[in-house]
Structures are given as C-alpha cells and as structure tokens.
Design a protein around this motif. Structure first.
Motif, short mmCIF file in Angstrom:
data_model
loop_
_atom_site.label_atom_id
_atom_site.label_comp_id
_atom_site.label_asym_id
_atom_site.label_seq_id
_atom_site.Cartn_x
_atom_site.Cartn_y
_atom_site.Cartn_z
N UNK A 1 16.28 -13.94 6.71
CA UNK A 1 16.14 -14.88 5.60
C UNK A 1 16.85 -16.19 5.89
N UNK A 2 18.07 -16.10 6.44
CA UNK A 2 18.81 -17.30 6.79
C UNK A 2 18.11 -18.07 7.92
N UNK A 3 17.57 -17.31 8.88
CA UNK A 3 16.88 -17.95 10.00
C UNK A 3 15.62 -18.65 9.52
N UNK A 4 14.92 -18.06 8.58
CA UNK A 4 13.72 -18.69 8.03
C UNK A 4 14.09 -20.00 7.33
N UNK A 5 15.22 -20.00 6.61
CA UNK A 5 15.67 -21.22 5.96
C UNK A 5 16.11 -22.26 6.98
N UNK A 6 16.73 -21.79 8.07
CA UNK A 6 17.25 -22.71 9.08
C UNK A 6 16.13 -23.31 9.93
N UNK A 7 15.19 -22.45 10.30
CA UNK A 7 14.10 -22.90 11.17
C UNK A 7 12.90 -23.34 10.36
N UNK A 8 12.63 -22.58 9.28
CA UNK A 8 11.47 -22.90 8.45
C UNK A 8 10.18 -22.75 9.21
N UNK A 9 9.27 -23.58 8.90
CA UNK A 9 7.95 -23.57 9.55
C UNK A 9 7.82 -24.79 10.47
N UNK A 10 8.93 -25.11 11.18
CA UNK A 10 8.95 -26.31 12.01
C UNK A 10 7.90 -26.29 13.10
N UNK A 11 7.52 -25.07 13.55
CA UNK A 11 6.52 -24.98 14.61
C UNK A 11 5.18 -25.55 14.15
N UNK A 12 4.93 -25.47 12.83
CA UNK A 12 3.66 -25.99 12.32
C UNK A 12 3.65 -27.51 12.26
N UNK A 13 4.84 -28.12 12.20
CA UNK A 13 4.91 -29.58 12.09
C UNK A 13 4.36 -30.26 13.33
N UNK A 14 4.36 -29.59 14.44
CA UNK A 14 3.86 -30.20 15.67
C UNK A 14 2.35 -30.34 15.67
N UNK A 15 1.69 -29.73 14.70
CA UNK A 15 0.24 -29.78 14.66
C UNK A 15 -0.31 -30.82 13.69
N UNK A 16 0.57 -31.62 13.11
CA UNK A 16 0.10 -32.68 12.24
C UNK A 16 0.13 -32.27 10.78
N UNK A 17 -0.59 -33.03 9.97
CA UNK A 17 -0.54 -32.85 8.51
C UNK A 17 -1.78 -32.17 7.96
N UNK A 18 -2.66 -31.70 8.82
CA UNK A 18 -3.90 -31.06 8.38
C UNK A 18 -3.60 -29.64 7.87
N UNK A 19 -3.80 -29.43 6.56
CA UNK A 19 -3.49 -28.13 5.96
C UNK A 19 -4.38 -27.03 6.54
N UNK A 20 -5.66 -27.33 6.73
CA UNK A 20 -6.58 -26.33 7.27
C UNK A 20 -6.18 -25.94 8.69
N UNK A 21 -5.66 -26.90 9.45
CA UNK A 21 -5.21 -26.61 10.80
C UNK A 21 -3.97 -25.71 10.77
N UNK A 22 -3.08 -25.97 9.82
CA UNK A 22 -1.90 -25.12 9.66
C UNK A 22 -2.31 -23.69 9.29
N UNK A 23 -3.28 -23.57 8.41
CA UNK A 23 -3.74 -22.25 8.00
C UNK A 23 -4.36 -21.50 9.18
N UNK A 24 -5.15 -22.21 9.96
CA UNK A 24 -5.76 -21.58 11.15
C UNK A 24 -4.68 -21.14 12.13
N UNK A 25 -3.66 -21.97 12.30
CA UNK A 25 -2.59 -21.63 13.23
C UNK A 25 -1.78 -20.43 12.72
N UNK A 26 -1.63 -20.32 11.41
CA UNK A 26 -0.91 -19.18 10.84
C UNK A 26 -1.63 -17.87 11.18
N UNK A 27 -2.97 -17.85 11.02
CA UNK A 27 -3.73 -16.66 11.36
C UNK A 27 -3.69 -16.39 12.87
N UNK A 28 -3.69 -17.46 13.65
CA UNK A 28 -3.57 -17.32 15.11
C UNK A 28 -2.26 -16.64 15.47
#
Length: 360
Positions: free
Chosen positions: A155-182
C-alpha cells in the motif's frame, strides 16, 4: 527504464523485507526436509516393517519432500517478482505478489492440518515429532506476519510509486486502459509459469506411473501444450498478433474442461481413502494447485480477449517508443525531457509527430 537499485525508502524496505522473509522461509523448509529425512530413516528401523505400510510411508515422504521443494522455489520466484515490480514500478505486480503469498499461506496451513489435525496413516510418523510441530507452526506464523507486512508495504509502495509507469505513455486515457490490460496479461502469464509448472511437477513426481497411459499423454501432449500456449501468448501480445492471440484464448477456455476433469478424478470416491490411493498425502495440496491453475486459466483467457480488443490502438508503438527513449537516456546519460529529445529520436527512427506517445 529499469533500475538496478530501487530509489526511495519504501522500495528499499520492501526489497529488504522480501529478502529477509525469503531467507527465513528457505531455512525453515530446509530444516523441514531434514526432519522428514530423519523421520523416514527411523521408520525404516522401527516396527513399520509391513510392506504396504512401508510403501505408504515412502509415498508420504515423497509428497512432503516435493512440496517443501516447491515452497523453496516459490520464495525464489517471489524475490524475482518483487525485484522486478520495484525496478519497473509495476504496482499491478506488487498486488499479485500479495496474492501469491496468500496461496503460500493456504498451502502451509494445509500442510499443518494434513500432518497434525487429520493425518493419514503414513503421515502419523511426524505427529509425535515436536520439532516438526514447532517448525510448521513457525512457518504458518511467519506467512501470516509476512502477508500482513507485504500488504502494508505494498500500500505504501503504491502511494510512493503510484501509476508513474503510465505517465510515460502520454495523456490518452484509452491508451492507459490498453496498457493496464497489457500489464495484467503479462503478470498473469508469469503466474501461469509458476503454478502450471508446479502442477506438472506434482503430477510427474507424485501421481504418474511409467505403465500408465496418462503419463505418456502428460509428457507428449499436456506439457508441450502448456509451453506452446504460454510462449505463444507472450509472442502474440508483444507483436499484437490478433489471430494467434484469438487461438490462444480459445485454447485456454477449452483447457478449463481438463482441470474440471482433474478435480473429479482427484475426488473420485472409488479411490478416496482406499489402499493405493495415489493422492493419499497430496490431495489437499493438489486441489489447491488445480483450483488456482483453473482460475488463472480463466483469468488469462478473459484478459487475452480484452487485450485483443485493444490491438491496433497505438500501444505497441507507444511501448516501443518508451523503450527507445529509455535506451537513449541510458546510452547518453541524459536527463532531457521527452519534449527536448523527441524530435531527434523520431528523426532517427523515421517516426512522424502522430507516433509520439511518450510525454512526461
């Protein structure tokens, strides 16, 4: 970009705790193996000289040896998953590690029950062993403490790191959703590797016999099938090969019938508790493994379908661009932003402006 060492206090504490816990469990399982060996040697020199009983004792010892070895292997695999999760800032993998520990806890409780609560005739050679009792109680307790600590640290690691890996893919929500399933599919396939492999080890070492046709079907059909499906899934996902992934998803859903058949076979009343029962001391562990494998197969098939729907959304190009940018930064030790370096990278790779997904 993958880091060799995690940054921040929480990731370092997470890795440190995982290593300490894994070392403690490996030592406990090694001591369990020693106790099993000593108990077996004592029974060979005691009044248990009836051939049928000796055979049952040997089968019992083999079962507990196999499962102790699998518990040790599980700890090694957990270290790999935790290290990779922190290095890649993959919060999905962090959550899955917690679920992995929960399965390990279930197996340790099952082992305690099978030895000290409802032991078989052969397993009774351990019931008066005080050292075995103490080590099994210690293992269950350690798993409870480890699971609790991992929940808090995750839980602490999730707060510390968050979803920073998704930020590298831009601001496209659909792209983030696709990457989550990937990411979910990649993670579930990693779980398939261990649990399907564990199932195959149990089948081969504890159940199958050289003169049984099921042994040869297992070796010539099921094992190659599992390898092809898992490798094919990684290959299809990386290249967004829609047809291949569709075939793999269909194979996964069809294989559910096999696991249902195995559940019925293991619980067959004609062999349950009878002499020569091949699952006498492995049935509870085997059932846990079969159920987990079946759930993983269902989840893998369902997530594969979700990934197929996202093929062609630009995710493949976004991931390739992010890897390119990471290699560029590593090679030139640059801390430039994506905006500063994107023009040069796109020119080098022949990419157009619409292909630029990696925005900081």
């Amino acid at each position: 970009m993958v880091r060799l060492l995690p940054k921040g206090t929480i990731p370092r504490v997470y890795i440190f705790c995982t290593l300490i816990q894994a070392i403690a469990f490996v030592i406990a399982e090694a001591y369990t193996l020693y106790l099993i060996k000593m108990a077996h040697q004592q029974t060979l020199q005691s009044q248990w000289q009836v051939p049928d009983i000796q055979s049952a004792v040997s089968a019992s010892v083999t079962s507990y040896v196999v499962y102790s070895a699998l518990f040790i292997l599980a700890q090694c695999y957990i270290i790999f998953l935790c290290g990779e999760a922190v290095a890649t800032e993959n919060t999905i993998q962090v959550i899955v590690v917690v679920l992995f520990y929960f399965v390990c806890l279930a197996n340790s409780v099952t082992r305690y029950i099978s030895i000290f609560v409802k032991p078989s005739l052969a397993a009774q050679l351990f019931t008066r062993d005080n050292n075995m009792f103490l080590v099994q109680v210690a293992v269950v307790t350690m798993y409870c403490i480890s699971l609790l600590s991992l929940v808090v640290l995750s839980y602490q690691l999730k707060k510390d790191v968050g979803w920073s890996v998704f930020k590298r893919l831009g601001a496209d929500i659909s792209l983030h959703r696709a990457f989550m399933w990937h990411q979910c599919l990649v993670m579930i396939l990693k779980m398939d590797i261990y649990f399907v492999g564990s199932y195959l080890v149990q089948m081969t070492a504890l159940v199958l016999k050289a003169d049984d046709i099921e042994t040869w079907l297992q070796i010539t059909v099921f094992i190659p099938f599992c390898v092809v499906v898992i490798v094919g899934a990684f290959y299809a996902l990386a290249g967004e090969r829609r047809r291949l992934m569709t075939v793999i998803a269909a194979c996964l859903f069809l294989s559910i019938g096999y696991f249902i058949f195995k559940v019925v076979r293991v619980c067959d009343p004609d062999i349950l508790g009878k002499p020569g029962d091949p699952y006498a001391d492995s049935r509870p562990f085997f059932m846990i493994t079969i159920v987990v494998c079946m759930l993983l197969v269902i989840a893998t098939g369902a997530i594969s379908v979700m990934c197929i729907r996202n093929f062609g959304s630009g995710l493949k190009e976004a991931i390739e661009y992010d890897k390119l940018r990471a290699r560029h930064r590593k090679m030139y030790a640059t801390e430039k932003t994506a905006g500063d370096e994107s023009a040069q990278l796109m020119d080098e790779q022949g990419l157009s402006a619409r292909d630029r997904f990696a925005l900081d």
